[in-house]
Scaffold this motif. Structure first.
Motif, PDB file in Angstrom:
ATOM      1  N   ILE A 180       0.843  -1.195   0.000  1.00  0.00           N
ATOM      2  CA  ILE A 180       0.000   0.000   0.000  1.00  0.00           C
ATOM      3  C   ILE A 180       0.877   1.245   0.000  1.00  0.00           C
ATOM      4  CG2 ILE A 180      -1.709   1.335   1.282  1.00  0.00           C
ATOM      5  CD1 ILE A 180      -2.771  -1.272   2.422  1.00  0.00           C
ATOM      6  N   VAL A 181       0.714   2.049  -1.009  1.00  0.00           N
ATOM      7  CA  VAL A 181       1.374   3.353  -1.076  1.00  0.00           C
ATOM      8  C   VAL A 181       0.293   4.365  -1.429  1.00  0.00           C
ATOM      9  CG1 VAL A 181       3.121   4.782  -2.179  1.00  0.00           C
ATOM     10  CG2 VAL A 181       3.533   2.327  -1.887  1.00  0.00           C
ATOM     11  N   PRO A 182      -0.054   5.273  -0.525  1.00  0.00           N
ATOM     12  CA  PRO A 182      -1.082   6.263  -0.853  1.00  0.00           C
ATOM     13  C   PRO A 182      -0.585   7.240  -1.907  1.00  0.00           C
ATOM     14  CG  PRO A 182      -0.159   6.693   1.322  1.00  0.00           C
ATOM     15  CD  PRO A 182       0.430   5.400   0.860  1.00  0.00           C
ATOM     16  N   VAL A 183      -1.258   7.243  -3.054  1.00  0.00           N
ATOM     17  CA  VAL A 183      -0.852   8.059  -4.199  1.00  0.00           C
ATOM     18  C   VAL A 183      -1.957   9.060  -4.514  1.00  0.00           C
ATOM     19  CG1 VAL A 183      -0.186   8.052  -6.626  1.00  0.00           C
ATOM     20  CG2 VAL A 183       0.504   6.151  -5.139  1.00  0.00           C
ATOM     21  N   ALA A 184      -1.611  10.331  -4.593  1.00  0.00           N
ATOM     22  CA  ALA A 184      -2.582  11.386  -4.884  1.00  0.00           C
ATOM     23  C   ALA A 184      -2.069  12.252  -6.025  1.00  0.00           C
ATOM     24  CB  ALA A 184      -2.827  12.247  -3.643  1.00  0.00           C
ATOM     25  N   THR A 185      -2.995  12.971  -6.660  1.00  0.00           N
ATOM     26  CA  THR A 185      -2.616  13.976  -7.647  1.00  0.00           C
ATOM     27  C   THR A 185      -3.048  15.345  -7.146  1.00  0.00           C
ATOM     28  OG1 THR A 185      -4.688  13.651  -8.870  1.00  0.00           O
ATOM     29  CG2 THR A 185      -2.761  12.405  -9.604  1.00  0.00           C
ATOM     30  N   ALA A 186      -2.360  16.378  -7.621  1.00  0.00           N
ATOM     31  CA  ALA A 186      -2.642  17.745  -7.169  1.00  0.00           C
ATOM     32  C   ALA A 186      -2.698  18.667  -8.378  1.00  0.00           C
ATOM     33  CB  ALA A 186      -1.563  18.213  -6.193  1.00  0.00           C
ATOM     34  N   ARG A 187      -3.771  19.469  -8.448  1.00  0.00           N
ATOM     35  CA  ARG A 187      -4.010  20.361  -9.583  1.00  0.00           C
ATOM     36  C   ARG A 187      -4.092  21.796  -9.080  1.00  0.00           C
ATOM     37  NH1 ARG A 187      -9.081  16.295 -10.535  1.00  0.00           N
ATOM     38  NH2 ARG A 187      -7.815  14.427 -10.881  1.00  0.00           N
ATOM     39  N   ALA A 188      -3.323  22.683  -9.686  1.00  0.00           N
ATOM     40  CA  ALA A 188      -3.287  24.071  -9.244  1.00  0.00           C
ATOM     41  C   ALA A 188      -3.641  24.994 -10.397  1.00  0.00           C
ATOM     42  CB  ALA A 188      -1.910  24.419  -8.696  1.00  0.00           C
ATOM     43  N   GLY A 189      -3.813  26.282 -10.065  1.00  0.00           N
ATOM     44  CA  GLY A 189      -4.111  27.291 -11.065  1.00  0.00           C
ATOM     45  C   GLY A 189      -2.846  27.845 -11.695  1.00  0.00           C
ATOM     46  N   ASN A 190      -2.940  29.035 -12.277  1.00  0.00           N
ATOM     47  CA  ASN A 190      -1.792  29.690 -12.902  1.00  0.00           C
ATOM     48  C   ASN A 190      -0.942  30.348 -11.828  1.00  0.00           C
ATOM     49  OD1 ASN A 190      -3.639  29.259 -15.148  1.00  0.00           O
ATOM     50  ND2 ASN A 190      -2.272  30.581 -16.307  1.00  0.00           N
ATOM     51  N   VAL A 191       0.207  29.784 -11.542  1.00  0.00           N
ATOM     52  CA  VAL A 191       1.021  30.287 -10.448  1.00  0.00           C
ATOM     53  C   VAL A 191       1.926  31.424 -10.909  1.00  0.00           C
ATOM     54  CG1 VAL A 191       0.983  28.125  -9.172  1.00  0.00           C
ATOM     55  CG2 VAL A 191       2.823  28.540 -10.802  1.00  0.00           C
ATOM     56  N   ILE A 192       2.101  32.386 -10.024  1.00  0.00           N
ATOM     57  CA  ILE A 192       3.058  33.464 -10.231  1.00  0.00           C
ATOM     58  C   ILE A 192       3.948  33.538  -9.002  1.00  0.00           C
ATOM     59  CG2 ILE A 192       1.472  34.751 -11.711  1.00  0.00           C
ATOM     60  CD1 ILE A 192       0.987  36.678  -9.377  1.00  0.00           C
ATOM     61  N   GLY A 193       5.063  34.202  -9.139  1.00  0.00           N
ATOM     62  CA  GLY A 193       5.981  34.333  -8.017  1.00  0.00           C
ATOM     63  C   GLY A 193       7.365  34.683  -8.527  1.00  0.00           C
ATOM     64  N   GLY A 194       8.217  35.081  -7.632  1.00  0.00           N
ATOM     65  CA  GLY A 194       9.575  35.436  -8.021  1.00  0.00           C
ATOM     66  C   GLY A 194      10.347  34.250  -8.553  1.00  0.00           C
ATOM     67  N   GLY A 195      11.183  34.497  -9.573  1.00  0.00           N
ATOM     68  CA  GLY A 195      12.093  33.468 -10.043  1.00  0.00           C
ATOM     69  C   GLY A 195      11.623  32.649 -11.222  1.00  0.00           C
ATOM     70  N   ASP A 196      10.443  32.933 -11.740  1.00  0.00           N
ATOM     71  CA  ASP A 196       9.986  32.229 -12.937  1.00  0.00           C
ATOM     72  C   ASP A 196      10.583  32.935 -14.152  1.00  0.00           C
ATOM     73  OD1 ASP A 196       8.715  30.738 -14.832  1.00  0.00           O
ATOM     74  OD2 ASP A 196       6.676  31.345 -14.305  1.00  0.00           O
ATOM     75  N   TRP A 197      11.329  32.190 -14.951  1.00  0.00           N
ATOM     76  CA  TRP A 197      11.932  32.759 -16.157  1.00  0.00           C
ATOM     77  C   TRP A 197      11.474  32.016 -17.403  1.00  0.00           C
ATOM     78  CZ3 TRP A 197      13.962  37.319 -15.471  1.00  0.00           C
ATOM     79  CH2 TRP A 197      14.508  37.645 -14.216  1.00  0.00           C
ATOM     80  N   SER A 198      10.406  31.246 -17.327  1.00  0.00           N
ATOM     81  CA  SER A 198       9.922  30.481 -18.473  1.00  0.00           C
ATOM     82  C   SER A 198       9.455  31.416 -19.586  1.00  0.00           C
ATOM     83  CB  SER A 198       8.763  29.570 -18.060  1.00  0.00           C
ATOM     84  OG  SER A 198       9.148  28.682 -17.046  1.00  0.00           O
ATOM     85  N   LYS A 199       9.562  30.960 -20.795  1.00  0.00           N
ATOM     86  CA  LYS A 199       9.062  31.746 -21.926  1.00  0.00           C
ATOM     87  C   LYS A 199       7.551  31.544 -22.049  1.00  0.00           C
ATOM     88  CE  LYS A 199       9.888  28.105 -25.348  1.00  0.00           C
ATOM     89  NZ  LYS A 199      10.549  27.740 -26.627  1.00  0.00           N
ATOM     90  N   ASP A 200       6.906  32.494 -22.696  1.00  0.00           N
ATOM     91  CA  ASP A 200       5.467  32.430 -22.977  1.00  0.00           C
ATOM     92  C   ASP A 200       4.615  32.352 -21.711  1.00  0.00           C
ATOM     93  OD1 ASP A 200       5.860  32.551 -25.729  1.00  0.00           O
ATOM     94  OD2 ASP A 200       6.125  30.383 -25.887  1.00  0.00           O
ATOM     95  N   ARG A 201       5.082  32.979 -20.633  1.00  0.00           N
ATOM     96  CA  ARG A 201       4.281  33.162 -19.426  1.00  0.00           C
ATOM     97  C   ARG A 201       4.226  34.650 -19.118  1.00  0.00           C
ATOM     98  NH1 ARG A 201       6.384  28.348 -15.408  1.00  0.00           N
ATOM     99  NH2 ARG A 201       5.122  26.670 -16.263  1.00  0.00           N
ATOM    100  N   LEU A 202       3.083  35.104 -18.661  1.00  0.00           N
ATOM    101  CA  LEU A 202       2.849  36.533 -18.536  1.00  0.00           C
ATOM    102  C   LEU A 202       3.864  37.235 -17.644  1.00  0.00           C
ATOM    103  CD1 LEU A 202       1.257  39.085 -19.007  1.00  0.00           C
ATOM    104  CD2 LEU A 202      -0.372  38.348 -17.235  1.00  0.00           C
ATOM    105  N   VAL A 203       4.069  36.739 -16.426  1.00  0.00           N
ATOM    106  CA  VAL A 203       4.948  37.461 -15.499  1.00  0.00           C
ATOM    107  C   VAL A 203       6.402  37.465 -15.961  1.00  0.00           C
ATOM    108  CG1 VAL A 203       5.891  37.486 -13.155  1.00  0.00           C
ATOM    109  CG2 VAL A 203       3.420  37.251 -13.513  1.00  0.00           C
ATOM    110  N   PRO A 204       7.020  36.324 -16.266  1.00  0.00           N
ATOM    111  CA  PRO A 204       8.421  36.410 -16.718  1.00  0.00           C
ATOM    112  C   PRO A 204       8.578  37.183 -18.018  1.00  0.00           C
ATOM    113  CG  PRO A 204       7.597  34.152 -16.856  1.00  0.00           C
ATOM    114  CD  PRO A 204       6.600  34.924 -16.072  1.00  0.00           C
TER     115      PRO A 204
END
Length: 371
Positions: free
Chosen positions: A195-219
């Motif tokens: 038995i290994v409890p396995v879950a998934t987690a879904r989030a919204g559009n995250v913002i915050g310092g240190g994101d340098w990805s292309k094609d994202r609004l804040v970076p």
């Protein structure tokens, strides 16, 4: 039943061995730093940072986090790393995370996001079969795993999965793969050892310092501001569930605590989205970003060729996380933008960014304790 204190608990994490895939990315770096600050023994498994600059390198994370620099699609390497580290908790964040990139390279997107999940869960299964114990596994996906029909209400965990673009489809596939492994190999009816409890987690559009990805609004916006040009908006009227990166990360930590403590009743999919007041258009967020930055920041709509399809409206219903985990978001859109801009301005001034990042984590934690 959820833990008495619905917040990340340093007492729980101190000394816990955590295996984190995707630790060199934006969210992965923040989670590594948070876990390390609470005394967890974090081991990372990821490719080298995908951007220049990167928050991982800016915060000198290689000094404090032992790492395996390898591909999530390499099952043999992944299995060896899990067996060598014998973790208590596994958090899977390695992914191809960009919608627009999924149009450019759909094959890699599906390989990384779907077969990467298969390899992670198969490595967990084989690790457990070899007699090692893992008390919780979380696969981090996205709000875009839902079959988006542009409904006015938030999507619930029981709503249909789907994807109108390769990224969304690959994440819906990752959810289905996780459920299949959970039912086939980690079910409560199996022997206690498996038995290994396995879950998934879904989030919204995250913002915050240190994101340098292309094609994202804040970076993209920060790059534009630093280069003294207007922020160009591809889809200014699109509405998104914006949230600071700490919000879903606190949810993942709380979920892991409950999985490890109460086991199978928490082994399912979870939404960690912002309050409805934090849903805003791209244009509105750009306006807040410019206002917070101050002089020299501006935005304009981008006049260009037809863009790849992206959803116009999307929001999450996080009622289950609130009711069963006691989780709730702490920072609205205003504080999220304020702390995001604070981080980038400090970086531009060449401050000690690991120290500032830890101060922001501590500020959020104090709010969680008193909120």
């Amino acid at each position: 039943m959820a833990l008495d204190k619905p917040e990340p608990c340093p007492g729980f994490w101190k000394g816990k061995k955590v295996f984190l895939t995707g630790h060199t990315g934006f969210k992965g770096t923040w989670l590594s730093m948070w876990l390390h600050s609470m005394g967890a023994q974090v081991t990372g498994y990821s490719l080298e940072p995908a951007t220049k600059p990167s928050i991982y390198e800016i915060c000198r994370m290689d000094e404090i986090i032992p790492s395996y620099y390898s591909d999530i699609r390499d099952l043999a390497s992944l299995l060896a790393a899990l067996c060598e580290t014998a973790p208590d908790i596994v958090i899977h964040m390695a992914a191809q995370p960009l919608v627009r990139e999924s149009y450019n390279d759909p094959v890699t997107t599906f390989e990384v996001n779907m077969m990467g999940t298969v390899h992670l869960l198969e490595a967990v299964r084989q690790t457990v079969r070899r007699g090692l114990r893992i008390s919780a596994v979380i696969n981090v996906t996205t709000d875009k795993c839902y079959d988006n029909r542009e409904w006015a209400y938030g999507y619930r965990e029981t709503d249909a999965l789907g994807g109108a673009d390769p990224y969304s489809g690959s994440k819906a596939g990752s959810e289905i793969i996780t459920d299949s492994y959970r039912r086939a190999f980690f079910h409560p009816s199996d022997s206690a050892a498996s038995i290994v409890p396995v879950a998934t987690a879904r989030a919204g559009n995250v913002i915050g310092g240190g994101d340098w990805s292309k094609d994202r609004l804040v970076p993209d916006g920060i790059r534009a501001i630093l280069e003294q040009r207007p922020i160009l908006l591809r889809n200014p009227k699109a509405i998104r569930p914006w949230q600071h990166v700490f919000e879903p990360l606190s949810g993942y930590l709380l979920l892991a605590q409950n999985l490890a403590t109460s086991k199978a009743i928490f082994a399912k999919g979870w939404n960690f989205g912002p309050d409805h007041t934090s849903s805003a258009s791209v244009e509105q967020l750009a306006g807040l970003l410019c206002k917070e930055w101050g002089e020299g920041a501006s935005f304009a709509s981008e006049l260009s060729a037809k863009q790849p399809h992206e959803a116009h409206y999307l929001s999450l219903d996080s009622s289950m996380a609130r009711q069963e985990l006691g989780w709730q978001p702490r920072w609205g859109l205003g504080p999220a933008v304020t702390h995001t801009v604070e981080w980038y301005k400090a970086w531009h001034r060449q401050e000690d960014m690991r120290a500032l990042s830890l101060r922001q984590i501590n500020e959020y934690m104090k709010g969680a304790q008193t909120g």
